[in-house]
Write a protein that holds these residues in place. Structure first.
Motif, PDB file in Angstrom:
ATOM      1  N   THR A   1       0.804  -1.233   0.000  1.00  0.00           N
ATOM      2  CA  THR A   1       0.000   0.000   0.000  1.00  0.00           C
ATOM      3  C   THR A   1       0.833   1.277   0.000  1.00  0.00           C
ATOM      4  O   THR A   1       0.374   2.311  -0.478  1.00  0.00           O
ATOM      5  CB  THR A   1      -0.890   0.005   1.251  1.00  0.00           C
ATOM      6  OG1 THR A   1      -0.101  -0.484   2.344  1.00  0.00           O
ATOM      7  CG2 THR A   1      -2.083  -0.885   1.090  1.00  0.00           C
ATOM      8  N   GLU A  39      -6.342  -4.564  11.505  1.00  0.00           N
ATOM      9  CA  GLU A  39      -5.478  -4.279  12.664  1.00  0.00           C
ATOM     10  C   GLU A  39      -4.652  -5.534  12.997  1.00  0.00           C
ATOM     11  O   GLU A  39      -5.169  -6.558  13.469  1.00  0.00           O
ATOM     12  CB  GLU A  39      -6.266  -3.801  13.889  1.00  0.00           C
ATOM     13  CG  GLU A  39      -6.994  -2.489  13.664  1.00  0.00           C
ATOM     14  CD  GLU A  39      -6.063  -1.352  13.227  1.00  0.00           C
ATOM     15  OE1 GLU A  39      -4.933  -1.254  13.739  1.00  0.00           O
ATOM     16  OE2 GLU A  39      -6.487  -0.577  12.351  1.00  0.00           O
ATOM     17  N   SER A  40      -3.358  -5.378  12.768  1.00  0.00           N
ATOM     18  CA  SER A  40      -2.445  -6.521  12.900  1.00  0.00           C
ATOM     19  C   SER A  40      -2.547  -7.204  14.265  1.00  0.00           C
ATOM     20  O   SER A  40      -2.598  -8.435  14.344  1.00  0.00           O
ATOM     21  CB  SER A  40      -1.002  -6.066  12.640  1.00  0.00           C
ATOM     22  OG  SER A  40      -0.692  -4.924  13.413  1.00  0.00           O
ATOM     23  N   ARG A  93       2.663  13.768   4.904  1.00  0.00           N
ATOM     24  CA  ARG A  93       1.303  13.673   5.462  1.00  0.00           C
ATOM     25  C   ARG A  93       1.120  14.624   6.646  1.00  0.00           C
ATOM     26  O   ARG A  93       0.051  15.160   6.858  1.00  0.00           O
ATOM     27  CB  ARG A  93       1.027  12.241   5.936  1.00  0.00           C
ATOM     28  CG  ARG A  93       0.681  11.313   4.806  1.00  0.00           C
ATOM     29  CD  ARG A  93       0.586   9.869   5.281  1.00  0.00           C
ATOM     30  NE  ARG A  93      -0.141   9.069   4.317  1.00  0.00           N
ATOM     31  CZ  ARG A  93      -0.151   7.750   4.285  1.00  0.00           C
ATOM     32  NH1 ARG A  93       0.532   7.053   5.176  1.00  0.00           N
ATOM     33  NH2 ARG A  93      -0.856   7.110   3.383  1.00  0.00           N
TER      34      ARG A  93
HETATM   35  N1  GSH Z   1      -2.815  -0.063  12.788  1.00  0.00           N
HETATM   36  C1  GSH Z   1      -2.609  -0.839  11.590  1.00  0.00           C
HETATM   37  C2  GSH Z   1      -1.485  -0.203  10.781  1.00  0.00           C
HETATM   38  C3  GSH Z   1      -1.337  -0.880   9.437  1.00  0.00           C
HETATM   39  C4  GSH Z   1      -0.339  -0.173   8.538  1.00  0.00           C
HETATM   40  O1  GSH Z   1       0.119   0.934   8.809  1.00  0.00           O
HETATM   41  N2  GSH Z   1      -0.018  -0.854   7.449  1.00  0.00           N
HETATM   42  C5  GSH Z   1       0.870  -0.271   6.474  1.00  0.00           C
HETATM   43  C6  GSH Z   1       1.719  -1.338   5.806  1.00  0.00           C
HETATM   44  S1  GSH Z   1       2.827  -2.162   6.919  1.00  0.00           S
HETATM   45  C7  GSH Z   1       0.049   0.383   5.397  1.00  0.00           C
HETATM   46  O2  GSH Z   1      -0.843  -0.237   4.851  1.00  0.00           O
HETATM   47  N3  GSH Z   1       0.371   1.633   5.092  1.00  0.00           N
HETATM   48  C8  GSH Z   1      -0.273   2.414   4.078  1.00  0.00           C
HETATM   49  C9  GSH Z   1      -0.934   3.648   4.626  1.00  0.00           C
HETATM   50  O3  GSH Z   1      -1.042   3.803   5.857  1.00  0.00           O
HETATM   51  O4  GSH Z   1      -1.358   4.486   3.819  1.00  0.00           O
HETATM   52  C10 GSH Z   1      -2.287  -2.284  11.942  1.00  0.00           C
HETATM   53  O5  GSH Z   1      -1.714  -2.524  13.015  1.00  0.00           O
HETATM   54  O6  GSH Z   1      -2.622  -3.191  11.161  1.00  0.00           O
END
Ligand code: GSH
Length: 223
Positions: free
Chosen positions: A36, A68-69, A120
Motif C-alpha cells: 500500500t 489491525e495486525s 502527510r
Molecule cells: N494499525 C494498523 C497499521 C497498518 C499499517 O500501517 N499498514 C501499512 C503497511 S505495513 C500500510 O498499509 N500503510 C499504508 C498507509 O497507511 O497508507 C495495523 O496494526 O494493522
C-alpha cells in the motif's frame, strides 16, 4: 480441506507476522499482495475491505473482515490454542502479553503512517520531512528501550514459549531505524528476535516473505 483465508499483505509488511502465525498454525491462506505504501493503485486493492487502505486485512472463510495486525494475531492465537501462540486467558503471563501486543502497534507501528510519507504531517518542505524522520526514529528507539527495561525474556519475550508477540516484534524491529539500532537499545530482546529469525519452522517462510539478504540488518537505516 479447510476453506482458505484471504490475507491482504505484502513482502516485509505488518502482514508478515500474521502470515508467520498462520504458517505455524497450519492454516491455508491466499495472499493478495498489496504494498500500500507504493501508491494509489496498491491502496485501491485493499480499499474495499479496509477503508483506511492499510494492510494487513484478513477475510475469514465465514466472510468476516478483520483489520489491525494485533487484533488479527490475537484472534488467530485464541482460536487455535493447540498452536500455543498466546498465554491462555487465565495464565499469569496474559496481562503482560496483552500489554505488549497493544504497545507495539500503538506506540511504534502507528508512527509508520507518517514515516512512510512524512509529507502527510510535514507538508512539502524536505527539511521538515527530514526532521520528522529523525524524530520518529528516535521515538521508536525510545519505545523499544522502554519495553526492553520492562521485560524479562527467557528464550522468548514472555518466557520459554514462542507467542505471536515474538513474531510481531521480530518483524516490526526490522523496519526503520532497522535492526542494528534495535540491537543497541534492546540487547535482551535482540537475542529473542534472532532466535525467531532462525526458527527452522519458519526458514522457508522468511526466505519467501522477508528474506535475510546481505546487509539486511542495517539496510535503509535512517536517523
Ligand atoms: N494499525 C494498523 C497499521 C497498518 C499499517 O500501517 N499498514 C501499512 C503497511 S505495513 C500500510 O498499509 N500503510 C499504508 C498507509 O497507511 O497508507 C495495523 O496494526 O494493522
Amino acid at each position: 480441506m479447510e476453506k482458505p483465508f484471504t490475507l491482504f499483505s505484502a513482502l516485509g509488511s505488518g502482514g508478515v507476522p500474521v502470515e508467520a502465525a498462520m504458517t505455524l498454525i497450519g492454516l491455508p491462506y491466499a495472499i493478495v499482495e498489496a504494498p500500500t505504501w507504493e501508491g494509489e493503485a496498491e491502496q485501491a486493492k485493499v480499499a474495499g475491505v479496509n477503508p483506511l487502505k492499510q494492510i494487513p486485512a484478513l477475510l475469514t472463510p465465514e466472510g468476516e473482515t478483520i483489520t489491525e495486525s494485533a487484533a488479527i494475531l490475537l484472534w488467530l492465537a485464541d482460536r487455535h490454542p493447540e498452536a500455543r501462540l498466546a498465554p491462555a486467558p487465565d495464565s499469569p503471563l496474559r496481562g503482560q502479553f496483552l500489554r505488549w501486543m497493544v504497545f507495539v502497534p500503538a506506540a511504534i507501528y502507528s508512527l509508520f503512517w507518517v514515516r512512510d510519507d512524512p509529507s502527510r504531517l510535514g507538508g512539502p518542505d524536505p527539511e521538515v520531512q527530514a526532521r520528522i524522520k529523525t524524530a520518529t526514529a528516535e521515538r521508536i528507539l525510545d519505545c523499544w528501550g522502554m519495553m526492553e527495561r520492562q521485560v524479562s525474556p527467557g528464550r522468548y519475550l514472555l518466557g520459554d514459549e514462542l507467542t505471536v508477540l515474538d513474531l510481531y516484534v521480530a518483524v516490526v524491529s526490522r523496519w526503520g531505524p532497522r535492526r542494528v539500532r534495535f540491537y543497541e537499545v534492546a540487547p535482551k530482546m535482540a537475542e529473542v528476535v534472532k532466535r525467531v529469525d532462525a526458527d527452522p519452522r519458519l526458514a522457508a517462510f522468511w526466505e519467501k516473505r522477508f528474506p535475510f539478504f546481505d546487509g539486511w540488518e542495517r539496510l535503509g537505516q535512517q536517523v
